[in-house]
Write an enzyme that holds these catalytic residues in place. Sequence first.
Site, PDB file in Angstrom:
ATOM      1  N   HIS A   1     -48.677  23.332 -12.754  1.00  5.65           N
ATOM      2  CA  HIS A   1     -49.571  22.856 -13.840  1.00  5.65           C
ATOM      3  C   HIS A   1     -50.793  22.895 -13.030  1.00  5.65           C
ATOM      4  O   HIS A   1     -50.650  22.668 -11.747  1.00  5.65           O
ATOM      5  CB  HIS A   1     -49.239  21.582 -14.496  1.00  5.65           C
ATOM      6  CG  HIS A   1     -48.568  21.680 -15.851  1.00  5.65           C
ATOM      7  ND1 HIS A   1     -47.933  20.682 -16.110  1.00  5.65           N
ATOM      8  CD2 HIS A   1     -48.375  22.615 -16.503  1.00  5.65           C
ATOM      9  CE1 HIS A   1     -47.250  21.037 -17.391  1.00  5.65           C
ATOM     10  NE2 HIS A   1     -47.270  22.280 -17.576  1.00  5.65           N
TER      11      HIS A   1
ATOM     12  N   ASP B   1     -44.828  13.468 -12.692  1.00  4.59           N
ATOM     13  CA  ASP B   1     -44.684  14.367 -13.674  1.00  4.59           C
ATOM     14  C   ASP B   1     -43.230  14.613 -14.250  1.00  4.59           C
ATOM     15  O   ASP B   1     -42.602  15.556 -14.188  1.00  4.59           O
ATOM     16  CB  ASP B   1     -45.390  15.849 -13.577  1.00  4.59           C
ATOM     17  CG  ASP B   1     -46.908  15.791 -13.717  1.00  4.59           C
ATOM     18  OD1 ASP B   1     -47.370  16.301 -14.338  1.00  4.59           O
ATOM     19  OD2 ASP B   1     -47.108  15.072 -12.519  1.00  4.59           O
TER      20      ASP B   1
ATOM     21  N   ASP C   1     -53.305  20.717 -12.313  1.00  2.44           N
ATOM     22  CA  ASP C   1     -53.605  19.666 -11.549  1.00  2.44           C
ATOM     23  C   ASP C   1     -52.733  19.490 -10.179  1.00  2.44           C
ATOM     24  O   ASP C   1     -52.880  18.542  -9.613  1.00  2.44           O
ATOM     25  CB  ASP C   1     -53.808  18.343 -12.670  1.00  2.44           C
ATOM     26  CG  ASP C   1     -52.300  18.127 -13.244  1.00  2.44           C
ATOM     27  OD1 ASP C   1     -51.533  18.957 -13.313  1.00  2.44           O
ATOM     28  OD2 ASP C   1     -52.314  16.992 -13.443  1.00  2.44           O
ATOM     29  N   HIS C   2     -51.791  20.446 -10.119  1.00  4.25           N
ATOM     30  CA  HIS C   2     -51.099  20.308  -8.922  1.00  4.25           C
ATOM     31  C   HIS C   2     -51.167  21.407  -7.926  1.00  4.25           C
ATOM     32  O   HIS C   2     -50.639  21.404  -6.913  1.00  4.25           O
ATOM     33  CB  HIS C   2     -49.436  19.940  -9.508  1.00  4.25           C
ATOM     34  CG  HIS C   2     -49.266  18.556 -10.012  1.00  4.25           C
ATOM     35  ND1 HIS C   2     -48.919  17.603  -9.479  1.00  4.25           N
ATOM     36  CD2 HIS C   2     -49.356  18.361 -11.200  1.00  4.25           C
ATOM     37  CE1 HIS C   2     -48.962  16.587 -10.136  1.00  4.25           C
ATOM     38  NE2 HIS C   2     -49.143  17.168 -11.363  1.00  4.25           N
TER      39      HIS C   2
ATOM     40  N   HIS D   1     -39.663  17.722 -16.643  1.00  2.00           N
ATOM     41  CA  HIS D   1     -41.041  17.526 -17.325  1.00  2.00           C
ATOM     42  C   HIS D   1     -41.009  18.888 -18.095  1.00  2.00           C
ATOM     43  O   HIS D   1     -40.042  19.625 -18.633  1.00  2.00           O
ATOM     44  CB  HIS D   1     -41.766  18.101 -16.000  1.00  2.00           C
ATOM     45  CG  HIS D   1     -43.480  17.698 -16.378  1.00  2.00           C
ATOM     46  ND1 HIS D   1     -43.835  16.948 -17.173  1.00  2.00           N
ATOM     47  CD2 HIS D   1     -44.494  18.645 -16.067  1.00  2.00           C
ATOM     48  CE1 HIS D   1     -45.049  17.155 -17.331  1.00  2.00           C
ATOM     49  NE2 HIS D   1     -45.390  18.005 -16.670  1.00  2.00           N
TER      50      HIS D   1
END
Length: 303
Positions: free
Chosen positions: A63, A206, A65-66, A138
Amino acid sequence: MLDVSLLGTGGMMPLPYRWLTALMLRYNGKSILIDCGEGTQIALREKGWSPKPIDIICFTHYHADHISGLPGMLLTMGNAERTEPLTLIGPKGLVRAAGAMRVIAPELPFEIRYREIEEAEQIFSFDGFQIKAFKVSHSVVCYGYSMMVERAGRFDRERAVAQGIPMKFWSRLQKGETIQEDGRQYTPEDVLGAARKGLKVTYCTDTRPVESITANAAGSDLLILEGMYGEPEKLSKARENRHMTMYEAAGIADRAGVPELWLTHYSPSLLHPEEYLKDVRKIFPQTIAAKDGRTVELNFDEE
């Protein structure tokens, strides 16, 4: 000694007062970064650490944001005239995901080595430490990580003398080297006692609470888990989006028997995570609502 710094504590998007969640570990001259979202290199600079010596970058999942901070991080490393290889570790699809992002960072003066996780649990061994990846739950394939620093047994001088092992070999044997000379073999087992307790840090974001987190957190000196939501009424939202609440993270820490829990990966709507600590600590008293830059130096037990 193991340096641990939680560079950022945010989830989903960077904020003026909170960078995205990323963890930096430094041991014996090696630097390991876990996750690299937008702005991670700024958080690293604010800490006063350089990206140039990073040896390994691990990704929990892909994702934005990672992982979206990766191209900029690579370019900064390249501009610093780095030439040493960089190892990337992540779930299957790492080569595709990182390769796609390198469209905007195509020419680098160093080699990138990809190591994709192929099992539900997998250990990657390096000089003096191991990184263990374990699968969590997740909305996409996601892994938690434990960094484990090994510690050899204590050197037994009397055994070395009794076996007639030349003193010139002692330090090399202590470092784990096997030596051959004049038809005789000397091994570390000849002079070292049983392995002593090392250091272990477990990091996971997550995910919903799953047994793999508790099992892998056991024996950790520090556990770092997401606490996406502090409001009890957001449990249903956590379930829907495959995240954890602070209370669920505290429950894992309690079951794992760790000495301390740092919460991270807060929702952008969670402005003051510390406001919920009173109730969270009823579940696990040693819970910290971590802020960007929180750092600890872990040391081996004195024996």
